[in-house]
Design a protein around this motif. Structure first.
Motif, PDB file in Angstrom:
ATOM      1  N   ARG A   1       6.766  42.798  32.325  1.00 57.72           N
ATOM      2  CA  ARG A   1       5.969  41.852  32.613  1.00 57.72           C
ATOM      3  C   ARG A   1       5.789  41.493  34.433  1.00 57.72           C
ATOM      4  NH1 ARG A   1       6.420  37.783  28.447  1.00 57.72           N
ATOM      5  NH2 ARG A   1       5.348  39.650  27.068  1.00 57.72           N
ATOM      6  N   LEU A   2       6.883  41.202  35.012  1.00 51.00           N
ATOM      7  CA  LEU A   2       6.625  40.662  36.342  1.00 51.00           C
ATOM      8  C   LEU A   2       6.580  41.884  37.848  1.00 51.00           C
ATOM      9  CD1 LEU A   2       7.854  39.120  37.864  1.00 51.00           C
ATOM     10  CD2 LEU A   2      10.020  40.677  38.204  1.00 51.00           C
TER      11      LEU A   2
ATOM     12  N   ILE B   1      -1.316  41.763  39.895  1.00 52.56           N
ATOM     13  CA  ILE B   1      -2.583  41.367  40.023  1.00 52.56           C
ATOM     14  C   ILE B   1      -2.601  40.031  40.979  1.00 52.56           C
ATOM     15  CG2 ILE B   1      -3.380  39.236  38.545  1.00 52.56           C
ATOM     16  CD1 ILE B   1      -1.686  41.009  36.191  1.00 52.56           C
ATOM     17  N   SER B   2      -1.483  40.139  41.127  1.00 53.52           N
ATOM     18  CA  SER B   2      -1.552  38.664  42.439  1.00 53.52           C
ATOM     19  C   SER B   2      -1.789  39.859  43.731  1.00 53.52           C
ATOM     20  CB  SER B   2       0.095  38.047  43.116  1.00 53.52           C
ATOM     21  OG  SER B   2       1.016  39.716  42.843  1.00 53.52           O
ATOM     22  N   SER B   3      -1.505  40.695  43.724  1.00 53.45           N
ATOM     23  CA  SER B   3      -2.540  41.595  45.007  1.00 53.45           C
ATOM     24  C   SER B   3      -3.442  41.683  45.218  1.00 53.45           C
ATOM     25  CB  SER B   3      -1.305  43.257  45.653  1.00 53.45           C
ATOM     26  OG  SER B   3      -0.059  43.011  45.760  1.00 53.45           O
ATOM     27  N   ARG B   4      -3.478  42.008  43.808  1.00 49.18           N
ATOM     28  CA  ARG B   4      -5.173  42.825  43.750  1.00 49.18           C
ATOM     29  C   ARG B   4      -6.675  41.436  43.993  1.00 49.18           C
ATOM     30  NH1 ARG B   4      -8.160  46.213  39.343  1.00 49.18           N
ATOM     31  NH2 ARG B   4     -10.373  46.167  39.889  1.00 49.18           N
TER      32      ARG B   4
ATOM     33  N   SER C   1       7.118  38.344  44.335  1.00 46.99           N
ATOM     34  CA  SER C   1       7.618  39.249  45.616  1.00 46.99           C
ATOM     35  C   SER C   1       9.276  38.375  45.731  1.00 46.99           C
ATOM     36  CB  SER C   1       7.491  39.283  46.749  1.00 46.99           C
ATOM     37  OG  SER C   1       7.264  38.354  47.242  1.00 46.99           O
ATOM     38  N   LYS C   2       9.985  37.740  45.375  1.00 50.88           N
ATOM     39  CA  LYS C   2      11.275  37.146  45.510  1.00 50.88           C
ATOM     40  C   LYS C   2      12.102  37.534  44.090  1.00 50.88           C
ATOM     41  CE  LYS C   2      11.293  34.393  49.233  1.00 50.88           C
ATOM     42  NZ  LYS C   2      11.975  34.812  50.576  1.00 50.88           N
TER      43      LYS C   2
ATOM     44  N   SER D   1      14.640  39.892  43.446  1.00 47.50           N
ATOM     45  CA  SER D   1      16.556  39.138  43.628  1.00 47.50           C
ATOM     46  C   SER D   1      16.956  39.613  42.830  1.00 47.50           C
ATOM     47  CB  SER D   1      16.212  37.803  43.116  1.00 47.50           C
ATOM     48  OG  SER D   1      15.895  37.472  42.173  1.00 47.50           O
ATOM     49  N   ARG D   2      16.361  40.690  41.611  1.00 48.47           N
ATOM     50  CA  ARG D   2      16.278  41.591  40.456  1.00 48.47           C
ATOM     51  C   ARG D   2      17.651  42.987  40.662  1.00 48.47           C
ATOM     52  NH1 ARG D   2      16.659  40.922  35.831  1.00 48.47           N
ATOM     53  NH2 ARG D   2      15.588  42.897  35.191  1.00 48.47           N
TER      54      ARG D   2
END
Length: 113
Positions: free
Chosen positions: A83-84, A90-93, A104-105, A109-110
Motif C-alpha cells: 500500500r505504501l 502515485i505521488s511520483s507519477r 518517502s519518510k 523509517s521502515r
C-alpha cells in the motif's frame, strides 16, 4: 459530439470524462494523505490473532493464547508495504509533493523486518 476519454485523461489525469473540468488536485492529494494516515494507524494499532483458535489477543503481557497457540498480526507487513509503495508511485507519477514527502519518510523509517 463524442469526446476522446483517453486524450482527456492524458491532458488532465483527474478530470470529468464528460465536461473535462479538472478535479481539485490538492483535494485529491489530501484524500490520499488521509488514506496514508489511516493505513499507518491500522498497521500500528492492529490486533493480534491466535493462529490456533483465531481469538484476538486480550492481554498485552500474555505471550501465548490460553489454547497455547501463538499470535500473528491481522494486518500483514507485506500488505502495508504494498500500500505504501502504491501511494508512493502515485505521488511520483502525478507530482503530489506532500504525499511524496510523507511516503518517502515512512519508507525511510521502515526497518527491513
Amino acid at each position: 459530439v463524442t469526446k476522446d476519454v483517453e486524450t482527456t485523461s492524458v491532458l488532465h489525469p483527474w478530470s470529468c470524462a464528460y465536461c473535462e473540468h479538472p478535479y481539485d488536485k490538492h483535494e485529491i492529494e489530501l484524500a490520499l494523505v488521509k488514506e496514508t494516515q489511516v493505513s499507518v494507524k491500522s498497521y500500528v494499532v492492529q490486533d493480534l490473532q491466535c493462529v490456533k483458535c483465531n481469538m484476538i489477543k486480550q492481554d498485552n503481557l500474555q505471550e501465548h493464547c490460553a489454547c497455547s497457540g501463538s499470535y500473528k498480526a491481522t494486518f500483514l507487513k507485506e500488505h502495508f508495504d504494498l500500500r505504501l509503495k502504491t501511494l508512493s508511485e502515485i505521488s511520483s507519477r502525478y507530482e503530489l509533493p506532500l504525499l511524496q514527502h510523507i511516503t518517502s519518510k515512512l519508507a525511510g523509517s521502515r526497518s527491513p523486518n
